[in-house]
Each structure stands twice: as C-alpha cells, then as structure tokens.
Motif scaffolding. Structure first.
Motif, PDB file in Angstrom:
ATOM      1  N   VAL A 233      46.997  40.588  62.171  1.00 21.26           N
ATOM      2  CA  VAL A 233      48.020  41.149  61.886  1.00 21.26           C
ATOM      3  C   VAL A 233      49.151  41.099  62.967  1.00 21.26           C
ATOM      4  N   VAL A 234      50.213  40.531  62.814  1.00 21.21           N
ATOM      5  CA  VAL A 234      51.146  40.605  63.877  1.00 21.21           C
ATOM      6  C   VAL A 234      52.347  41.489  63.695  1.00 21.21           C
ATOM      7  N   LEU A 235      52.634  41.980  64.433  1.00 22.65           N
ATOM      8  CA  LEU A 235      53.737  43.053  64.979  1.00 22.65           C
ATOM      9  C   LEU A 235      54.832  42.557  65.888  1.00 22.65           C
ATOM     10  N   HIS A 236      55.971  42.426  65.192  1.00 21.88           N
ATOM     11  CA  HIS A 236      57.202  42.201  66.069  1.00 21.88           C
ATOM     12  C   HIS A 236      57.966  43.524  66.485  1.00 21.88           C
ATOM     13  N   CYS A 237      57.966  43.845  67.404  1.00 25.95           N
ATOM     14  CA  CYS A 237      58.442  45.163  67.915  1.00 25.95           C
ATOM     15  C   CYS A 237      59.832  45.127  68.694  1.00 25.95           C
ATOM     16  N   ARG A 238      60.518  46.023  68.352  1.00 28.07           N
ATOM     17  CA  ARG A 238      61.842  46.292  69.157  1.00 28.07           C
ATOM     18  C   ARG A 238      61.889  47.829  69.311  1.00 28.07           C
ATOM     19  N   ASP A 239      62.389  48.070  70.845  1.00 26.56           N
ATOM     20  CA  ASP A 239      62.490  49.362  71.285  1.00 26.56           C
ATOM     21  C   ASP A 239      63.736  50.049  70.600  1.00 26.56           C
ATOM     22  N   VAL A 240      63.687  50.974  69.652  1.00 28.85           N
ATOM     23  CA  VAL A 240      64.966  51.610  69.137  1.00 28.85           C
ATOM     24  C   VAL A 240      64.898  52.964  69.523  1.00 28.85           C
TER      25      VAL A 240
ATOM     26  N   LEU B 188      47.536  52.264  55.556  1.00 24.71           N
ATOM     27  CA  LEU B 188      47.495  52.342  54.243  1.00 24.71           C
ATOM     28  C   LEU B 188      48.450  51.223  53.706  1.00 24.71           C
ATOM     29  N   ARG B 189      49.373  50.962  54.452  1.00 22.57           N
ATOM     30  CA  ARG B 189      50.222  49.792  53.857  1.00 22.57           C
ATOM     31  C   ARG B 189      49.524  48.445  53.733  1.00 22.57           C
ATOM     32  N   LEU B 190      48.770  48.106  54.743  1.00 23.48           N
ATOM     33  CA  LEU B 190      47.939  46.834  54.834  1.00 23.48           C
ATOM     34  C   LEU B 190      46.785  46.874  53.560  1.00 23.48           C
ATOM     35  N   GLU B 191      46.106  48.003  53.258  1.00 27.26           N
ATOM     36  CA  GLU B 191      45.282  48.144  52.296  1.00 27.26           C
ATOM     37  C   GLU B 191      45.910  48.004  50.824  1.00 27.26           C
ATOM     38  N   ALA B 192      47.179  48.580  50.664  1.00 32.04           N
ATOM     39  CA  ALA B 192      48.007  48.387  49.510  1.00 32.04           C
ATOM     40  C   ALA B 192      48.745  47.147  49.348  1.00 32.04           C
ATOM     41  N   GLY B 193      48.451  46.229  50.383  1.00 36.14           N
ATOM     42  CA  GLY B 193      48.910  44.949  50.292  1.00 36.14           C
ATOM     43  C   GLY B 193      50.537  44.808  50.515  1.00 36.14           C
TER      44      GLY B 193
ATOM     45  N   GLY C  52      57.940  44.266  55.446  1.00 35.76           N
ATOM     46  CA  GLY C  52      58.997  45.393  55.588  1.00 35.76           C
ATOM     47  C   GLY C  52      59.016  45.825  57.089  1.00 35.76           C
ATOM     48  N   LEU C  53      59.865  46.801  57.294  1.00 42.71           N
ATOM     49  CA  LEU C  53      59.690  47.439  58.713  1.00 42.71           C
ATOM     50  C   LEU C  53      58.937  48.792  58.667  1.00 42.71           C
ATOM     51  N   LEU C  54      58.420  48.813  59.915  1.00 43.50           N
ATOM     52  CA  LEU C  54      57.617  50.293  60.141  1.00 43.50           C
ATOM     53  C   LEU C  54      58.107  50.800  61.488  1.00 43.50           C
ATOM     54  N   THR C  55      58.006  52.023  61.580  1.00 47.90           N
ATOM     55  CA  THR C  55      58.287  52.691  62.847  1.00 47.90           C
ATOM     56  C   THR C  55      57.334  53.345  63.400  1.00 47.90           C
ATOM     57  N   LEU C  56      56.978  53.076  64.703  1.00 51.85           N
ATOM     58  CA  LEU C  56      56.035  53.262  65.429  1.00 51.85           C
ATOM     59  C   LEU C  56      56.311  54.126  66.713  1.00 51.85           C
ATOM     60  N   HIS C  57      55.756  55.434  66.761  1.00 54.25           N
ATOM     61  CA  HIS C  57      56.025  56.358  67.983  1.00 54.25           C
ATOM     62  C   HIS C  57      54.782  55.797  68.976  1.00 54.25           C
TER      63      HIS C  57
ATOM     64  N   SER D  75      44.365  55.247  71.439  1.00 52.26           N
ATOM     65  CA  SER D  75      45.506  54.274  71.169  1.00 52.26           C
ATOM     66  C   SER D  75      46.809  55.048  71.688  1.00 52.26           C
ATOM     67  N   ALA D  76      47.727  54.100  72.107  1.00 53.22           N
ATOM     68  CA  ALA D  76      48.840  54.602  72.653  1.00 53.22           C
ATOM     69  C   ALA D  76      49.905  55.049  71.344  1.00 53.22           C
ATOM     70  N   VAL D  77      49.511  54.411  70.079  1.00 56.09           N
ATOM     71  CA  VAL D  77      50.305  54.634  68.942  1.00 56.09           C
ATOM     72  C   VAL D  77      49.954  55.899  68.200  1.00 56.09           C
ATOM     73  N   ASP D  78      50.909  56.795  67.701  1.00 54.80           N
ATOM     74  CA  ASP D  78      50.773  57.790  67.181  1.00 54.80           C
ATOM     75  C   ASP D  78      49.681  57.657  66.066  1.00 54.80           C
ATOM     76  N   ALA D  79      48.841  58.629  65.594  1.00 53.40           N
ATOM     77  CA  ALA D  79      47.915  58.682  64.542  1.00 53.40           C
ATOM     78  C   ALA D  79      48.628  58.647  63.185  1.00 53.40           C
ATOM     79  N   ALA D  80      49.704  59.078  63.127  1.00 50.65           N
ATOM     80  CA  ALA D  80      50.327  59.206  61.754  1.00 50.65           C
ATOM     81  C   ALA D  80      50.794  57.826  61.392  1.00 50.65           C
ATOM     82  N   ASP D  81      51.600  57.210  62.279  1.00 55.69           N
ATOM     83  CA  ASP D  81      51.981  55.763  62.123  1.00 55.69           C
ATOM     84  C   ASP D  81      50.987  54.898  61.743  1.00 55.69           C
ATOM     85  N   ALA D  82      50.040  55.169  62.677  1.00 53.37           N
ATOM     86  CA  ALA D  82      48.815  54.181  62.692  1.00 53.37           C
ATOM     87  C   ALA D  82      48.158  54.220  61.348  1.00 53.37           C
ATOM     88  N   THR D  83      47.768  55.447  60.974  1.00 53.81           N
ATOM     89  CA  THR D  83      47.642  55.534  59.407  1.00 53.81           C
ATOM     90  C   THR D  83      48.180  54.999  58.356  1.00 53.81           C
TER      91      THR D  83
END
Length: 892
Positions: free
Chosen positions: A415-422, A374-379, A383-388, A362-370
């Motif tokens: 699961v739908v992610l709306h992303c912006r390049d920051v 975890l957030r999805l499992e915890a319900g 909110g916003l999430l930072t992905l590298h 995956s192109a997504v950083d492993a820590a961000d994917a984890t």
C-alpha cells in the motif's frame, strides 16, 4: 475434435489387427481431409491471421495426395511406394514451414536477439539428431540402406526437424495472447513429425507391422492442429497459460539437449557405437548450449546493471521530491519511507522501517490508522486521507495522503501513501473556521456556529439516544429593549450591553452547553436535558437578563422572550429553528418576559398562519371573499344614514377566518393593497345599488390601511372604483388611522388633499387609542371622527370616559366634524351618548354586520329606520312608517 478419439481408436485397432491395416490408412487420410477443411474454413478470408492457417490446410492435403498417387501408380515394391509418397509429401513440409513462419510478425523476426537465435539453433540441431536417431536407429543403420532409401530418410529427418524448429519459432515469436495456441500447435507438429517420420523409417527398415501404429500419432497431431486453430480464433481468457507457454519455449531447447546427450550416453553404455551424425550433432549441441549460456549470462549482467541504474534513478527521484512517500506491506507495517517523510518526522528511514502502523509505537494517530485499515478492508482505498503524525519534537503534523492499494500487484504487493504536509494549511483553516463561526463582538458562536451545533444535536438524536443519555433542548432568547438603548445611547453602549448579556447567559448555563448570538439581540442556548430542565433554565436566563445593565450612558432595564424547543428525532435544523421562532412569537404575544415551550397547538397555529399566507393572495379570484355592511345610525333621525364595508373571508377548508387574523397576515405578505382594491370595487358597486334612506343617499365607509396609503396608489384606486361603479364621490368615506395621517411623508398629505378635492370624505378611525390627542384634531384634514370602542365601552360607568367623550363631541361640533361612536352594545351606552349630543353610532346593539341582501331588505322594508326602542319584545320587529312590522337583525 469430437472425431479425434474415435479416429485414434480406429487406427489403434487397425494396428493391432493385421487384416485391418488398410482401415488405419483410410482413417488417417480422412482425418487429413477433415483437418484441411477446418483449417481452411475457420476464420474470415480477409483476416491476415487466417492466411498461414490456409497454408497449413493445404499442407495437410499433401499426404492424402501421396496416398492417392501410390494407389493409382501401383508400385511393384515397398521402396517405390515410399519414394512416391515422399516425393509428394516433401513440398507439403516446405509449405507448412512457410505457413508457420507467416504466423510471426516480420518485425518480431527482425528483433530476434542472439539468445533466442541460439535457442532456435540448439533446438533445430537437437531435432536433427533426435529425428536421425529415431528414424535410423542409434547404431550405424545407414549402411544397410540403399542410396534411395538414404535420400528418403535424410529428407524426412531434415523436413521434420525444420518443421519442429518452425513451430518453436512460432512459440517464441507470437503475441502473448496467442502463446497458448502456439504451445498446442507445437505439440501437434511434434506428433505429426514423429508419426510420419517413424512410419517412413519402419517401412524402409522392413518393420512394416509397426507402420499402422504410427498413424495414431498422426491422427493425434492433426487433432491438435484443429484445436490450435480454434484457440487462435477465440479470444484469450487465461493469461497464466500464455506465461507457461513462454516458459516452455525457453525450456524446450535444453530438453532437446538432454535427449541428445542421452542418445550418445545410453548406446555407449549398451556397447553400441553412435553414428558420426549423432556424435557431431551432440558436440554441436553442446557448443551451442555453451554459447547460449555465455550470451544469457552477458544479457543477465547487462539487464541487472540496467535494473540497478533504473532503481538508483527512481530512488534518487523519490528522494529528491518534496512529497513524502510511505510504503506499507499487507499487514500495514512500514516497508519503506522516503527521506522527505523521515526528515518531516525528525527520524531516519531505518528507524521507521518495520513499524506497525496500528501499534502504539507508530507515529500515526491510532484513529487515523484504524480509518485507513477500514477503508482498505472495504476496498475504498482511493481518494485522500488525513493522517495526524507525531514528529520527533513531540508535536503533531497533519499529512494529506493519497492512498494507492497495490497489494494485488505481485510486483509491488504494498500500500503506497503519497503524503503532503498540510499542517500550516490546517492551522489556517481552523483559524478561518473559528472566525467564520464566532461572533466578533461577544466571542460566542455566531449564527453559522449555532446552526452547526444544532446539526450535531440533530445527528445525535437521529442516531437514537442511549438508555442513559440525556435529551437535548434549545432556547431562543429574544432580548427586548435594545431599541430604547439605541435611542438613548451610542453604538458602543449597545455593543457593551450585548457583551454583558452574552456574559450573563454564558454564566447561567453549564460549561458544556452552547450559547450563541444568533442575530442582533437574539441568543441561542443548546441545553442538555429534557423539557422541564430547559424550562427551568429559561426562567434563570430571564432572571439574569432582567437585572439592570449599568453603562456609562446610564442604567437600562431589559426583558426577553424565550422560546423552548425539545430536540426530537427526525427534525431538521430548519424545523427546530422554525419551532423556536414560533415559541418566541407566542411568548411575545402573551406578555413581556415570558418563556413558552413549543407545543403541537403552537405548531398547528403556525401551520394555520402559513396556510392562510399561502391561500390569501388568490382568495378573491376564487370567490372566497365577501363583504358585510354594518349600518351607521343617526341619533337624531333614528335611521340608517351610512354603512361601513367590512371584509370577510370564508376559507373552503378552514371556514370563516376573522379579519383580525388574516388582515395582519395580508399586511406582512404584501397583498393588503390587492385586497383593499377589491374591497373598494365591490363596496362601491354594492353601495351604488342601495336605495336612499328617506331620500338621502347612504354614505359608504371603507377602511384604508397604512400599507395601502404608503403604496401611493390610493388616489388612483379610489378613482378607478368610483368610475367603474358610478358612485358619487361625496358618498364615499375613507377611514384612516391617526398614525397614517401623521406620517412624516409629504405624499400622505398630498394624497389626502387630492381625495378631498375629488369630493371623497376622510374619517379618522379608532380615535382614542395609541397616541390620539385632541390637539391633533385641529390639524388633521378630516371630515368624520370615529370614537374607538375603548371609549364607548366605559362611557356609561366611568365619569372620565364620559367627560372625554363629551369633550370630543364638543370639539367635533366646533370644527364641523361628524362624530361616530363605534362598538355601541348596550342601551345604557346608547342613552349616555345620545345625551352627550353625539350625532351617529354603530354597534351590535343597533345591528351586526349584514350581508348585502339582508341590508337591502332592512333599507327597503324598514324605510331605513333602525333603533333599539322600536324592537318588539317577542318577534324582534318594529312598525314601518305606514307599513307592516319589519324584522331586523340586532345584537343586544
């Protein structure tokens, strides 16, 4: 509903036992009355939804009315009885149809599509065929009936078919939350129509024994009507049941078609020719079914085209937006990506589809994917999430994603992610953060960076150290000598010195340890290790800082004071900083170039100072302050000629607090002026009540701080104290230090001159310390000179001190200034001073500071005489002139 089963059972028993046939008739009539009552009374009368039910309640009374009419008319034949009943019942069916159609909104009836109309027509036609076959039989049974019987059966077929068609209309036209009620209502209508229709048919065709059995269906149908009314009155709680009712509405017409086909095929297979009505009805049903299929196919085609257009429309919208969209399935595999995201990553949507977000590919950083998992499992997906994310060029892009967990939605299940390049924003923020946390002069972390590092150390200690994890400690290094550099060099030189000091500290510590410039010449070091390691590092830092610093302006020698604090669990950043500052202050008080570790004793001392600082402002109002008076003795007359008022503080919990401890605190806290005003008022009031010494009024000495003089209120405060006490101004002596009198401000000279014009005397206190000079005596506006105890303590054994004292006495005599020796504690000192011609002395040898009562007793009983040679050997008494021996307090 509780009566339905017993009523049905009673009807069944009546059908099986011929003698009980009338019982079944009665039970059915009672069931009709009870149903009408329930349908009428349930719900509010003003509710519009209750009106159709009241029409059904009225319709349920028509069969009961028909029974009563047939009983009262006493017909002569069965045919007449059936006719009488149906003449009464048919209007009831009409009323029921009107009530059923009233349950559907008019707008819903007007919106009926061709497909729904064909379904209703198909069902109505099939119902006519089925009811005709059910009431007359598959063969040509109409020929055996009389015209009246044919009319009755025909009306029964039409009425029941129309009622069931109206029930189907309700099933398809009411709101979704009433679908469950409509399904139960339709079942009840079918049971009623079948029961009453077959009962009429059996009576007309001569099968009277089968009539009681049909009443079971009638009772069941009435019970279902009651259940439907109760469901309509209660809120819907099962959305799935409403969906099943809607599906049943679409299936029923086709089931009726199957039944009609069966009514044609089965009799033919048995050799029975169906009636023309059955054949025509069957052909009409087939035609309606074909028309329905054509309309349905056409609507499906139009709906599919519309869905394709909508899909293309929204897909184009998603593709045209600059916001990148990533759709993940339940296993967090990439299901779809927008072209914007693919272009951002230098790939295509097809290449990204199917990749596992948690896998190494995956192109997504492993820590961000984890973190996302975890957030999805915890319900907590909102909110916003930072992905590298790694792009195609090998770089890393920072995406800010808003997460929408739609896995519970069966239409999306993703699961739908709306992303912006920051990425650029993060780069700017990182640069600003480095700027905000870095000292621009030395390149070291500044105070904010230092506090951030301390916060990390505090969090690490709060989490609990591991068994093999080293401890943490901090060093606060306060450089001394920078003031001299500023005085002898320019600002650039000072900056160069600070840079060099920072470089030396950075070179002294290990690479992973933090060195920060906290403020000015204060540096902080965050050490990895225990307290002993920190102490050794502090010594190395001191050695590094004490090496001379060479600059274009010359070589400068600097020192430092170091405070060492071990990071302990439970401490905050503020508490650590406070401990470090306390340790630095202790190191500074102990001498230059020292390193002091914070201890509980230092903490207790700091807590004591804080307590004194808090309690000092209100001490006078609480009666905790008092004055002690130390006598000043004339050398020639050997008697008390004056007293010095000394402030004392008796704390209710800490006991007696010495002046050397609380006076500096009062000066720093800004309450020294308030304390000295209190001293002036109390001292002048006490001195005004003291008796004269041998006819001469005693002088009162009061210490005056530089802060009080600088406040520009001294003249007014003295005037107010003299006015309130009545003390003569010439009896008051204000003791001021040399530094205060030599202040550059013109107001000091003006205030001192004003005091002297009032008659108040001015004494130069603590002469012989600091920058005291005999040359200043000729220029200072003073009346009294007080030799500091530093001179007096060595006057009996040091020739230089004796010579200096003699010079001061000579200058004072020449200038007309009285000289008072402070701190006389031995007879040898007193003897030497008297031999030098000194006029006055005070000290423990003569008397310790006395409370007003003891001072008053000495002045009255001893006539003011006070001299060590007069002290008795055993009882510390001396003979008063012309009086008995008097006990005095002395401090030999």
């Amino acid at each position: 509903m509780t009566c339905a089963l017993p009523a049905a059972a009673a009807c069944l028993v009546a059908a099986l036992v011929p003698a009980l046939h009338p019982l079944g008739e009665v039970v059915a009539a009672l069931a009709g009355l009870l149903t009408a009552a329930v349908l009428w009374t349930t719900g509010r009368a003003a509710d519009r939804s209750a009106r159709p039910w009241r029409l059904l309640a009225a319709a349920a009374l028509f069969p009961v009315t028909g029974l009563l009419v047939s009983v009262l008319a006493a017909p002569s034949s069965l045919l007449e009885e059936v006719v009488l009943r149906w003449v009464v019942i048919v209007p009831g069916y009409v009323l029921a149809v009107v009530g059923l159609l009233g349950m559907v909104e008019r707008a819903a009836l007007r919106r009926t599509c061709p497909r729904a109309a064909l379904e209703l027509a198909l069902f109505a036609t099939a119902a006519l065929v089925v009811m005709q076959a059910l009431l007359v039989g598959p063969g040509n049974g109409w020929t055996a009936l009389s015209p009246v019987a044919r009319l009755v059966l025909g009306s029964a077929v039409v009425a029941t078919a129309a009622t069931m068609a109206a029930g189907l209309t309700v099933l398809g036209g009411v709101a979704a939350h009433r679908q469950r009620m409509a399904a139960v209502l339709f079942a009840g209508l079918v049971a009623l129509c079948v029961g009453r229709g077959t009962g009429t048919s059996a009576a007309l065709l001569g099968a009277t024994d089968a009539v009681p059995a049909t009443r079971v269906a009638v009772v069941v149908g009435l019970a279902l009507l009651v259940l439907a009314r109760l469901l309509d009155a209660a809120p819907a709680s099962d959305p799935a049941a409403a969906g099943r009712a809607a599906q049943l509405r679409s299936v029923l017409p086709h089931l009726a078609l199957v039944v009609v086909v069966g009514l044609v095929v089965v009799p033919l297979a048995l050799g029975v020719v169906p009636t023309p009505v059955t054949l025509v009805g069957a052909l009409l049903c087939v035609g309606l079914s074909a028309a329905h299929r054509w309309v349905a196919a056409r609507e499906d085609h139009l709906r599919g085209a519309r869905l394709r257009r909508d899909e293309a429309y929204f897909r184009s919208l998603a593709a045209s937006t600059s916001e990148a969209v990533l759709v993940l399935d339940a296993r967090l595999r990439v299901g779809w990506t927008s072209p914007a995201l693919a272009a951002l990553l230098g790939s295509t949507p097809a290449d990204l589809a199917g990749r596992d977000l948690l896998s190494g590919r995956s192109a997504v950083d492993a820590a961000d994917a984890t973190a996302l998992r975890l957030r999805l499992e915890a319900g907590e997906a909102s909110g916003l999430l930072t992905l590298h994310v790694r792009d195609g060029a090998g770089g890393v892009r920072c995406l800010e994603a808003s997460v929408s967990d739609l896995r519970a939605d069966p239409a999306v299940a993703s699961v739908v992610l709306h992303c912006r390049d920051v990425t650029e924003r993060e780069t700017r923020e990182r640069a600003l953060e480095e700027l905000a946390f870095t000292d621009p002069l030395t390149g070291l972390p500044n105070r904010a960076g230092w506090e951030a590092a301390l916060a990390g150390a505090v969090e690490g200690s709060a989490a609990g150290p591991a068994a093999d994890a080293p401890g943490r400690a901090l060093l606060l290094v306060d450089v001394c000598g920078l003031t001299e550099v500023r005085e002898h060099a320019d600002r650039d030189t000072v900056s160069g010195v600070l840079v060099e000091l920072g470089r030396r500290l950075r070179a002294t510590v290990r690479g992973d340890e933090v060195v920060a410039r906290v403020a000015g010449g204060v540096f902080g070091v965050l050490v990895t290790g225990d307290g002993d390691t920190a102490d050794r590092l502090a010594d190395r830092c001191l050695a590094a800082l004490e090496r001379p610093v060479g600059t274009p302006a010359g070589v400068f020698d600097l020192t430092a004071d170091v405070g060492v604090v071990v990071v302990e669990p439970g401490l905050s950043v503020g508490e650590l900083t406070g401990r470090a500052e306390t340790a630095v202050a202790a190191a500074r008080a102990g001498g230059s170039a020292r390193a002091t570790r914070w201890t509980d004793a230092l903490g207790a001392a700091a807590a004591r100072r804080d307590r004194l600082r808090e309690d000092l402002p209100g001490a006078a109002g609480r009666g905790e302050l008092w004055l002690a008076f130390q006598p000043i003795v004339s050398m020639d007359e050997q008697r008390v000629v004056g007293v010095e008022a000394l402030l004392r503080w008796r704390h209710p919990e800490l006991g007696d607090v010495p002046p050397r401890e609380f006076v500096p605190i009062a000066e720093r806290a800004g309450v020294i002026g308030e304390l000295q005003r209190w001293v002036l008022r109390e001292a002048t009031a006490t001195a005004a009540g003291l008796p004269d010494s041998d006819g001469v009024p005693l002088r009162l000495g009061v210490n005056t701080s530089a802060s009080h003089v600088a406040a520009r209120t001294l003249v007014d405060d003295v005037a107010a104290a003299l006015a309130s006490s009545g003390l003569a101004p010439e009896r008051l002596v204000l003791e001021v230090t040399e530094a205060t009198l030599l202040d550059d401000g013109d107001f000091v000279a003006i205030d001192v001159q004003a005091l002297r014009l009032m008659g108040v005397h001015v004494a130069l206190d603590d002469f012989g310390t600091g920058t005291s000079s005999l040359l200043h005596l000729t220029r200072l506006p003073i009346d009294v000179l007080k030799l500091d105890r530093a001179f007096v303590s060595r006057v009996d054994r040091d020739a230089q001190s004796r010579a200096l004292c003699e010079a001061v006495v000579t200058v004072g005599r020449a200038l007309g200034v009285d000289v008072v020796a402070e701190g006389v504690e031995t007879p040898a000192q007193l003897g030497v001073l008297r031999g030098l011609g000194l006029g006055f002395a005070q000290g423990f040898l003569l008397a310790r500071p006395l409370p007003p009562a003891d001072l008053l007793r000495v002045l009255r009983e001893g006539a003011g005489s006070l001299w060590p040679g007069l002290v008795g050997l055993s009882h510390d008494v001396f003979p008063a002139a012309g009086g008995p021996p008097v006990r005095v307090v002395r401090g030999a």
